[in-house]
Write a protein that holds these residues in place. Structure first.
Motif, PDB file in Angstrom:
ATOM      1  N   ARG A 159       5.273  10.218  -3.776  1.00 44.74           N
ATOM      2  CA  ARG A 159       5.362   8.754  -3.683  1.00 44.74           C
ATOM      3  C   ARG A 159       6.507   8.389  -2.766  1.00 44.74           C
ATOM      4  O   ARG A 159       7.586   8.967  -2.892  1.00 44.74           O
ATOM      5  CB  ARG A 159       5.600   8.143  -5.077  1.00 44.74           C
ATOM      6  N   PHE A 160       6.266   7.504  -1.837  1.00 44.90           N
ATOM      7  CA  PHE A 160       7.310   7.098  -0.904  1.00 44.90           C
ATOM      8  C   PHE A 160       7.277   5.583  -0.735  1.00 44.90           C
ATOM      9  O   PHE A 160       6.206   4.991  -0.662  1.00 44.90           O
ATOM     10  CB  PHE A 160       7.088   7.736   0.465  1.00 44.90           C
ATOM     11  N   ASN A 161       8.453   4.994  -0.640  1.00 47.78           N
ATOM     12  CA  ASN A 161       8.505   3.576  -0.291  1.00 47.78           C
ATOM     13  C   ASN A 161       8.162   3.381   1.178  1.00 47.78           C
ATOM     14  O   ASN A 161       8.632   4.131   2.039  1.00 47.78           O
ATOM     15  CB  ASN A 161       9.912   3.021  -0.545  1.00 47.78           C
ATOM     16  N   SER A 162       7.341   2.389   1.459  1.00 50.07           N
ATOM     17  CA  SER A 162       7.074   2.032   2.845  1.00 50.07           C
ATOM     18  C   SER A 162       7.966   0.873   3.288  1.00 50.07           C
ATOM     19  O   SER A 162       8.154   0.639   4.473  1.00 50.07           O
ATOM     20  CB  SER A 162       5.603   1.663   3.020  1.00 50.07           C
ATOM     21  N   ASP A 181      11.422  -1.651   1.415  1.00 52.79           N
ATOM     22  CA  ASP A 181      12.187  -2.067   0.234  1.00 52.79           C
ATOM     23  C   ASP A 181      13.410  -2.838   0.703  1.00 52.79           C
ATOM     24  O   ASP A 181      13.504  -3.188   1.889  1.00 52.79           O
ATOM     25  CB  ASP A 181      12.549  -0.863  -0.658  1.00 52.79           C
ATOM     26  N   ALA A 182      14.327  -3.104  -0.190  1.00 52.89           N
ATOM     27  CA  ALA A 182      15.486  -3.924   0.177  1.00 52.89           C
ATOM     28  C   ALA A 182      16.251  -3.342   1.360  1.00 52.89           C
ATOM     29  O   ALA A 182      16.824  -4.075   2.169  1.00 52.89           O
ATOM     30  CB  ALA A 182      16.431  -4.078  -1.020  1.00 52.89           C
ATOM     31  N   SER A 183      16.237  -2.022   1.496  1.00 51.54           N
ATOM     32  CA  SER A 183      17.001  -1.395   2.579  1.00 51.54           C
ATOM     33  C   SER A 183      16.443  -1.768   3.945  1.00 51.54           C
ATOM     34  O   SER A 183      17.174  -1.800   4.933  1.00 51.54           O
ATOM     35  CB  SER A 183      17.006   0.129   2.407  1.00 51.54           C
ATOM     36  N   PHE A 240      15.592  -4.583   4.942  1.00 49.08           N
ATOM     37  CA  PHE A 240      16.236  -5.813   5.389  1.00 49.08           C
ATOM     38  C   PHE A 240      17.735  -5.599   5.582  1.00 49.08           C
ATOM     39  O   PHE A 240      18.338  -6.160   6.490  1.00 49.08           O
ATOM     40  CB  PHE A 240      15.932  -6.936   4.394  1.00 49.08           C
ATOM     41  N   LYS A 246      11.296 -11.142   0.798  1.00 46.96           N
ATOM     42  CA  LYS A 246      11.472  -9.698   0.963  1.00 46.96           C
ATOM     43  C   LYS A 246      10.479  -8.983   0.042  1.00 46.96           C
ATOM     44  O   LYS A 246       9.957  -9.584  -0.898  1.00 46.96           O
ATOM     45  CB  LYS A 246      12.886  -9.256   0.574  1.00 46.96           C
ATOM     46  N   GLY A 247      10.253  -7.715   0.290  1.00 39.63           N
ATOM     47  CA  GLY A 247       9.294  -6.996  -0.547  1.00 39.63           C
ATOM     48  C   GLY A 247       9.535  -5.500  -0.555  1.00 39.63           C
ATOM     49  O   GLY A 247      10.253  -4.960   0.285  1.00 39.63           O
ATOM     50  N   ALA A 248       8.943  -4.855  -1.533  1.00 38.65           N
ATOM     51  CA  ALA A 248       9.001  -3.397  -1.660  1.00 38.65           C
ATOM     52  C   ALA A 248       7.600  -2.889  -1.973  1.00 38.65           C
ATOM     53  O   ALA A 248       6.940  -3.431  -2.863  1.00 38.65           O
ATOM     54  CB  ALA A 248       9.968  -2.995  -2.770  1.00 38.65           C
ATOM     55  N   SER A 249       7.159  -1.878  -1.245  1.00 40.21           N
ATOM     56  CA  SER A 249       5.828  -1.313  -1.461  1.00 40.21           C
ATOM     57  C   SER A 249       5.897   0.196  -1.342  1.00 40.21           C
ATOM     58  O   SER A 249       6.866   0.739  -0.826  1.00 40.21           O
ATOM     59  CB  SER A 249       4.829  -1.846  -0.431  1.00 40.21           C
ATOM     60  N   ASP A 250       4.851   0.844  -1.792  1.00 38.78           N
ATOM     61  CA  ASP A 250       4.860   2.298  -1.681  1.00 38.78           C
ATOM     62  C   ASP A 250       3.466   2.871  -1.467  1.00 38.78           C
ATOM     63  O   ASP A 250       2.453   2.168  -1.530  1.00 38.78           O
ATOM     64  CB  ASP A 250       5.547   2.966  -2.880  1.00 38.78           C
ATOM     65  N   TRP A 251       3.459   4.137  -1.137  1.00 35.00           N
ATOM     66  CA  TRP A 251       2.249   4.914  -0.894  1.00 35.00           C
ATOM     67  C   TRP A 251       2.341   6.146  -1.767  1.00 35.00           C
ATOM     68  O   TRP A 251       3.425   6.673  -1.984  1.00 35.00           O
ATOM     69  CB  TRP A 251       2.218   5.327   0.581  1.00 35.00           C
ATOM     70  N   MET A 252       1.220   6.597  -2.275  1.00 35.57           N
ATOM     71  CA  MET A 252       1.273   7.806  -3.077  1.00 35.57           C
ATOM     72  C   MET A 252       0.124   8.751  -2.761  1.00 35.57           C
ATOM     73  O   MET A 252      -0.931   8.331  -2.270  1.00 35.57           O
ATOM     74  CB  MET A 252       1.281   7.472  -4.555  1.00 35.57           C
TER      75      MET A 252
END
Lengths: 314, 314, 314, 314
Positions: free
Chosen positions: A68-71, A73-75, A77, A89-95
């Motif tokens: 699982r990896f974030n695509s 996140d807060a970083s 921005f 702002k948003g945070a999403s991921d792929w798995m």
């Protein structure tokens, strides 16, 4: 080698030549309505194990844990990318994961012998994706009904069953009797070994030279029992649902013989890698081992199985 | 830019400083028992869209469709690999997907503004995986309760809402009135636009120069309504659940302003990319727009969301 | 349908029944030493296209662009994770890609017809992973030798060849003559169409209803020429290396007929999706169209191909 | 904690404030021409380890082995899918891997300390993808030059260096002297420990409670030596290139201190997980420890590193 006697214990054709969902057909609307009456306390138990992305995950030999990896996140921005329009702002991921690599439902085509899978479909329908008897149809249909828990570990008075330890049909029947559970057509039958929790608690169990889980011990009688009781799903808190290396006279040395016959011949679904601790504790306290059950595989076209987080509601 | 008036419409702290599941807290056991009484016909509707691995999949710009590959199947044995002990064969697969790339539940931390996410957690908890207000806690808790369908497309007398078309709070209220639906605390509210089916049916809709879906139009009143009605989940058959490019006076030009405020401030879950056709047809026929609802995200540690195949049972 | 005349133009058995690297055998040590003398300016050209993870990537229909995610970076520490022992920080990533989805080398087994692949291996060796004639053996062997560039676009006086435009054997010969290039045994022959740069520059080219690239036009004569000149690799700046939909009398309407015969029968490697702009510019300036060439596929066990970033050194 | 003395051993700014390729700048065209003269036998050595998709793969703790799946192969057609136009068949695959999870080149930004990476770029450029000092620029530039092998295991008279065993600067110098190797500006310096082959041969080495590889032992002198000799790349046949847990007085207990300083301050590239057996054997036989060297990372935009299969040519 496959056993012709076992192949005679069959439901092929019972729901027509086009059927892809087998014993789920047993769960008629009236059974769903009846099962819903089991919701009395409004208490929900989720039976999936955590997806942790590391070597803690209980996976079958040859499979790797989920990733699982974030695509974003807060970083993203913090690093200077402009905010989304309106300052959002948003945070999403792929798995990525093996569909049988965490709590999951097999499709009926997942395992077989000779050249035929469930309902007599040619095994070639499995190639490159399960074109028949895959997970898509049952995912569309839903897996909703009456669930019962057989707490075998508690029945045997142990924390967890030992590696390779068999659970016999008699164990099943006596445990059910002790719990006051009767079996009904279409039931989702879940049995508890304590094995998955033990894998987390005692890491040395993972280091055994051979992969050999405890679980139901195959026999022709047990297979016949599945057909006669007409249950729809059998689930357990192990990776492979059944005794890994069979000690049954009929299948000495076979691995996972129920996998060979149960889905293919009888059309019963196998669910694996459950987490049953909280549910079992609650059942022991109130003495009620039946509940409303919902599992909902993802509608994966051509899929051989799907991760699920099954729900038991009392 | 974020609007301080919107930030005053808040449930932060309502369930304690450690809360990570927000409005799901509204669904108390008695509400689950009450919701179970809605199961009268024993009819199950699964609300997920198919995972097809190709460009048919409705995904947000910048995401790619799911991928799925067989790791073993009948061809493995055709190619000469020995059968498994006992003569068994099997088919398994691996898949990769954006967790928000098919029918899914967002976590409460999925979107925010300024430096705070739901309940006041610092946005840094989202970095590299959602350490707070992620999908793990609600997946453990379960999403079970009373669902209601607002069939906005039918209410407006159209096959599907047009690109960018707003759905107002008045639309919501009037549609509910026409359907005979009242809103209750903890409800899962699902509204139908017909947009996802239209994307499949009219491929030219995908070629629009700008991604601009129809959906609920943000307003301070609408945000306040969400807080006051105390619903737990809002879901839709679009990729982004709400009007993509806001035409609201308060948020002109913002994209997805409800995403900015609703999860972060009020703690309401957003579910997206539903398939509602069969459910809507049934509701239109029997005039009953309420049902028992179960969605069960996977227990993804640190996850920002999870694919689900939600179930409505009437 | 496959053409028996083409199957007679074959190198099967030429390097023994166990051979898996075909025409790479032509590149004997003396040829490598000779090729190294072409390094006169010390100028390096890398011929791979960027992996951008988005829809800019030139991929064959049905494949998706590469994906890449950070597993750790500066934000991990900003979010509060302790520094590594000694105060160190790090950034790493994971990627997923189709091995033929960026600049790559096919393995000899990548395409075929009837039931045989290169050197007569049964096609079943491709199942579930290429057990023979895959990318592992050539990756172990190395792809090092004399490269020559045929700048067909410049030769034809165009910026790029049009969709479906054929490049004939005569074009090849005349372009070589004009450039002063002779062909030698074992050569890596690269030809330039300008197509990949045009895909980036003119996005409308991607929107053509049909995937139909320009490239070498199949003919029995051209196939024979490959065998007779004894080159080892043919490469181009297109996704499919050759005219997609053949306009050749022998293969009217076939797609990629060289793929059907060239690797399978003659054992010549196909390399695709090259970026040739800087190299071509330099060759035009100094009039030298030959160079030392190194491509180095990853040693992927069972792989059908591998991403490469080929190097030309003048 | 980071050591200010080490930070004074720096090449920041040496190639301008925009530089992203550090010590690769040392390899001027004349050096490439000179290096090409080392090609005398026409013998090629490929230095990558196999990608096997299983637990044999030597990966850093926390990473998982590569995965690879066929997307199409002969079974696709056996299962009944029509042949491609013209009767063609094909086999392709997809793979996923940690970019540092097999033989690879780090980017200069891969590791650092405090808030700055190579050349003084703010560490925030690493977030979500390496926007500066990533692998894209060196991949575009190429890594071509003179390579030298220091066969430390042979020099020490052992099959492989023991876990945690240090290789000192003196070892380096004396081994070079014994081999007759001088160091030249821009050199790619590869040293052999025998560790990776030992991991394959002696599986018990993997079961050590602590990950602690042998390798060069950090010291201020050694760091200064790297700067003074002006080499461009340091490579080894270990996962981490250097002694994992430092026994150096300056960095007692630090992990991988060269990773902290060498890329960040001096701009020297680190390459890891090499397979050096055949090359070492050949060097021992002919007594020639220098060669032409080509490594070619993939042009991964924002990448932190890239898999490579480096080539040594004698």
């Amino acid at each position: 080698m496959p056993d012709q006697r076992a192949d005679k214990i069959s439901n092929w054709g019972k729901w027509g030549p086009e059927d892809e969902i087998g014993a789920l057909n047993y769960i008629t609307p009236d059974k769903i309505v009846a099962a819903s009456k089991l919701i009395k306390k409004g208490k929900v138990f989720t039976l999936g194990v955590p997806l942790t992305q590391d070597s803690d995950e209980p996976v079958f030999p040859g499979r790797t844990p989920s990733i699982r990896f974030n695509s974003i996140d807060a970083s993203t921005f913090l690093a200077g990318r402009p905010l989304l329009p309106g300052g959002r702002k948003g945070a999403s991921d792929w798995m990525g994961l093996y569909t049988h690599g965490t709590t999951h439902s097999d499709s009926l085509g997942h395992t077989w012998h000779d050249e035929k899978i469930w309902n007599g479909y040619d095994e070639k329908v499995t190639i490159g994706g399960m074109a028949k008897a895959g997970i898509f149809k049952p995912a569309q249909h839903g897996m909703v009904g009456r669930g019962v828990l057989l707490d075998i570990a508690r029945f045997k008075g142990v924390e967890y069953l030992k590696a390779g330890e068999p659970v016999t049909l008699d164990d099943f029947k006596e445990c059910a009797k002790k719990e006051g559970v009767n079996f009904q057509i279409g039931d989702i039958v879940i049995y508890r070994t304590g094995w998955i929790p033990a894998l987390f608690k005692y890491p040395e169990l993972k280091k055994a030279p051979e992969f050999n889980e405890p679980g139901i011990q195959y026999s022709l009688d047990f297979l016949q029992w599945f057909k006669d009781t007409a249950i729809s799903v059998i689930a357990a808190d192990t990776i492979g649902m059944e005794q890994t290396i069979s000690t049954a006279p009929e299948e000495k040395g076979s691995t996972l013989p129920f996998h060979k016959y149960l889905m293919r011949n009888v059309g019963v679904y196998i669910h694996e890698i459950y987490w049953l601790e909280a549910l079992a504790e609650d059942c022991a306290q109130d003495g009620v081992y039946e509940f409303f059950y919902v599992a909902s595989p993802l509608k994966i076209k051509l899929g051989t199985g799907s991760p699920i987080n099954p729900v038991a509601i009392k």
